[in-house]
Design a protein around this motif. Sequence first.
Motif, PDB file in Angstrom:
ATOM      1  N   UNK A 103       0.771  -1.461  -0.067  1.00 34.23           N
ATOM      2  CA  UNK A 103       0.379   0.076   0.171  1.00 34.23           C
ATOM      3  C   UNK A 103       1.089   1.654  -0.135  1.00 34.23           C
ATOM      4  N   UNK A 104       0.789   1.890  -0.571  1.00 36.56           N
ATOM      5  CA  UNK A 104       1.673   3.292  -0.896  1.00 36.56           C
ATOM      6  C   UNK A 104       0.844   4.451  -0.456  1.00 36.56           C
ATOM      7  N   UNK A 105       1.268   5.314   0.119  1.00 34.91           N
ATOM      8  CA  UNK A 105       0.592   6.264   0.972  1.00 34.91           C
ATOM      9  C   UNK A 105       1.351   7.602   1.132  1.00 34.91           C
ATOM     10  N   UNK A 106       0.881   8.947   0.908  1.00 33.19           N
ATOM     11  CA  UNK A 106       1.126  10.244   1.149  1.00 33.19           C
ATOM     12  C   UNK A 106       0.522  10.882   1.704  1.00 33.19           C
ATOM     13  N   UNK A 107       0.661  12.044   2.165  1.00 30.00           N
ATOM     14  CA  UNK A 107       0.206  13.056   2.547  1.00 30.00           C
ATOM     15  C   UNK A 107       0.454  14.193   2.841  1.00 30.00           C
ATOM     16  N   UNK A 108       0.318  15.728   2.224  1.00 27.76           N
ATOM     17  CA  UNK A 108       0.902  16.545   1.989  1.00 27.76           C
ATOM     18  C   UNK A 108      -0.209  17.992   2.002  1.00 27.76           C
ATOM     19  N   UNK A 109       0.385  19.162   2.418  1.00 29.39           N
ATOM     20  CA  UNK A 109      -0.677  20.501   2.573  1.00 29.39           C
ATOM     21  C   UNK A 109      -0.061  21.378   1.724  1.00 29.39           C
ATOM     22  N   UNK A 110      -0.824  22.262   1.008  1.00 31.35           N
ATOM     23  CA  UNK A 110      -0.414  23.185   0.039  1.00 31.35           C
ATOM     24  C   UNK A 110      -1.451  24.219   1.006  1.00 31.35           C
ATOM     25  N   UNK A 111      -0.126  25.837   0.815  1.00 33.76           N
ATOM     26  CA  UNK A 111      -1.178  27.238   0.548  1.00 33.76           C
ATOM     27  C   UNK A 111      -1.426  27.429  -0.211  1.00 33.76           C
ATOM     28  N   UNK A 112      -2.344  28.326  -0.439  1.00 37.10           N
ATOM     29  CA  UNK A 112      -2.284  28.992  -1.972  1.00 37.10           C
ATOM     30  C   UNK A 112      -3.394  30.179  -0.981  1.00 37.10           C
ATOM     31  N   UNK A 113      -2.638  31.119  -2.454  1.00 34.36           N
ATOM     32  CA  UNK A 113      -3.487  32.712  -2.095  1.00 34.36           C
ATOM     33  C   UNK A 113      -4.598  32.581  -3.119  1.00 34.36           C
ATOM     34  N   UNK A 114      -5.741  33.005  -2.587  1.00 35.97           N
ATOM     35  CA  UNK A 114      -6.550  33.440  -4.105  1.00 35.97           C
ATOM     36  C   UNK A 114      -6.373  34.377  -4.260  1.00 35.97           C
ATOM     37  N   UNK A 115      -7.530  34.412  -5.699  1.00 38.05           N
ATOM     38  CA  UNK A 115      -7.292  35.438  -6.448  1.00 38.05           C
ATOM     39  C   UNK A 115      -7.320  37.068  -5.571  1.00 38.05           C
ATOM     40  N   UNK A 116      -8.387  36.725  -4.336  1.00 33.11           N
ATOM     41  CA  UNK A 116      -8.874  37.852  -3.991  1.00 33.11           C
ATOM     42  C   UNK A 116      -8.103  38.168  -2.874  1.00 33.11           C
ATOM     43  N   UNK A 117      -6.862  37.549  -2.519  1.00 34.57           N
ATOM     44  CA  UNK A 117      -5.950  37.997  -1.642  1.00 34.57           C
ATOM     45  C   UNK A 117      -6.342  37.092   0.065  1.00 34.57           C
ATOM     46  N   UNK A 118      -7.289  36.120  -0.345  1.00 31.85           N
ATOM     47  CA  UNK A 118      -7.660  35.166   0.512  1.00 31.85           C
ATOM     48  C   UNK A 118      -6.720  34.117   0.846  1.00 31.85           C
ATOM     49  N   UNK A 119      -6.541  33.151   1.958  1.00 34.36           N
ATOM     50  CA  UNK A 119      -5.478  32.302   1.979  1.00 34.36           C
ATOM     51  C   UNK A 119      -6.567  30.679   2.683  1.00 34.36           C
ATOM     52  N   UNK A 120      -6.104  29.790   1.232  1.00 34.21           N
ATOM     53  CA  UNK A 120      -7.191  27.930   1.701  1.00 34.21           C
ATOM     54  C   UNK A 120      -5.688  27.029   2.069  1.00 34.21           C
ATOM     55  N   UNK A 121      -6.142  26.594   2.771  1.00 38.77           N
ATOM     56  CA  UNK A 121      -5.111  25.483   2.762  1.00 38.77           C
ATOM     57  C   UNK A 121      -5.526  24.083   2.255  1.00 38.77           C
ATOM     58  N   UNK A 122      -4.395  23.684   1.388  1.00 38.00           N
ATOM     59  CA  UNK A 122      -5.381  21.546   0.337  1.00 38.00           C
ATOM     60  C   UNK A 122      -4.664  21.083   1.716  1.00 38.00           C
ATOM     61  N   UNK A 123      -4.785  19.564   2.567  1.00 35.15           N
ATOM     62  CA  UNK A 123      -4.632  19.292   3.051  1.00 35.15           C
ATOM     63  C   UNK A 123      -4.914  17.794   1.971  1.00 35.15           C
ATOM     64  N   UNK A 124      -4.183  17.094   1.370  1.00 34.02           N
ATOM     65  CA  UNK A 124      -4.666  16.183   0.703  1.00 34.02           C
ATOM     66  C   UNK A 124      -3.785  14.581   0.956  1.00 34.02           C
ATOM     67  N   UNK A 125      -4.603  13.815   0.783  1.00 39.28           N
ATOM     68  CA  UNK A 125      -4.468  12.571   1.086  1.00 39.28           C
ATOM     69  C   UNK A 125      -4.141  11.227   0.215  1.00 39.28           C
ATOM     70  N   UNK A 126      -2.865  11.115  -0.403  1.00 40.44           N
ATOM     71  CA  UNK A 126      -3.032   9.816  -1.611  1.00 40.44           C
ATOM     72  C   UNK A 126      -2.570   8.417  -1.028  1.00 40.44           C
ATOM     73  N   UNK A 127      -3.602   7.263  -1.718  1.00 37.05           N
ATOM     74  CA  UNK A 127      -3.179   6.518  -0.929  1.00 37.05           C
ATOM     75  C   UNK A 127      -3.746   5.313  -2.090  1.00 37.05           C
ATOM     76  N   UNK A 128      -2.865   4.108  -2.651  1.00 33.22           N
ATOM     77  CA  UNK A 128      -3.138   3.370  -3.617  1.00 33.22           C
ATOM     78  C   UNK A 128      -3.074   1.774  -3.001  1.00 33.22           C
ATOM     79  N   UNK A 129      -4.302   1.629  -3.700  1.00 32.74           N
ATOM     80  CA  UNK A 129      -4.046  -0.079  -2.568  1.00 32.74           C
ATOM     81  C   UNK A 129      -3.491  -1.273  -4.226  1.00 32.74           C
TER      82      UNK A 129
END
Length: 279
Positions: free
Chosen positions: A99-125
């Motif tokens: 089983x392969x697994x990965x977790x990451x986070x990405x901070x994104x500045x939006x076009x209007x000046x906001x801040x989004x946090x993407x928490x990404x989890x990828x898993x392969x069975x």
Amino acid sequence: MKAFVAGRGPKLFLDETSVLDIGSCIVNGIDVAPGRAIPDDGDPRIDHSLEGFLFTCGPDHIRHPQAIKGDASGRKYPLHGSYSGNPAEILFWDAQGETAECKARVTVKTAEGGIALLERHVRMDGESGETCLIDRVSNVGSTPFARVHMYHMNIGAWLFDGDVRLSGQMLEGGGFPWNFGEEPGGVFCVPAAVAGEEWAQVMLGPIAALGGVTLKVRFRTDTLPHLQVWRNQRAPAHVLGIEPVSHRWVSREDLAASGELQMLKPGESVDYALRFSFS
């Protein structure tokens, strides 16, 4: 890009420079990603992302640029939103066993000046070969932004013969040939949710060039209630895209007028999920 594979699954290459999206996707020794067989929209970020098998659109805008309402300088939301081109911080990586697994986070500045946090989890069975992608998007800034999201899964259409079909309950008649519509391509967007079901499924195949496998894509319909599909055979493009998406294929103004364009307020989060396999 980092290789990510387990057991029977395809060999994926995850792009740390751009949201941990998927670049190459190797199935039975063949890369199914379109590479340069894509349209050039004049945005290097999106050209880079479109070359791969999967890229993520949002979190503040989806589809083509539209004007930012009330912006005195006339700025527009970027093509397909602000995700592409933002590097991912890897938090966990294990791709050595069944089983392969990965977790990451990405901070994104939006076009209007906001801040989004993407928490990404990828898993392969490794046993089933299925890859699961789970995303949580949180507003960690002080400015609301539109709660919109789309997964672009792009496949090089030179791999298809006349027997390859799209199929799914959301499609007219249950399915039709991959080269739907008029040449050299087109797009449609349909509701994907089925009463009593939490997930929708769409299939593309059988693909003889890949040994007869079929691509099976499943996605959560509570936050991705529509399926968009596009194809483009206008040279040099030769690509088909399967795109689970949060909203209908209409303008932001139309979505806002109908009450569909909900905002993600500071402190709020929303979850999205996608699964795919070649079998």
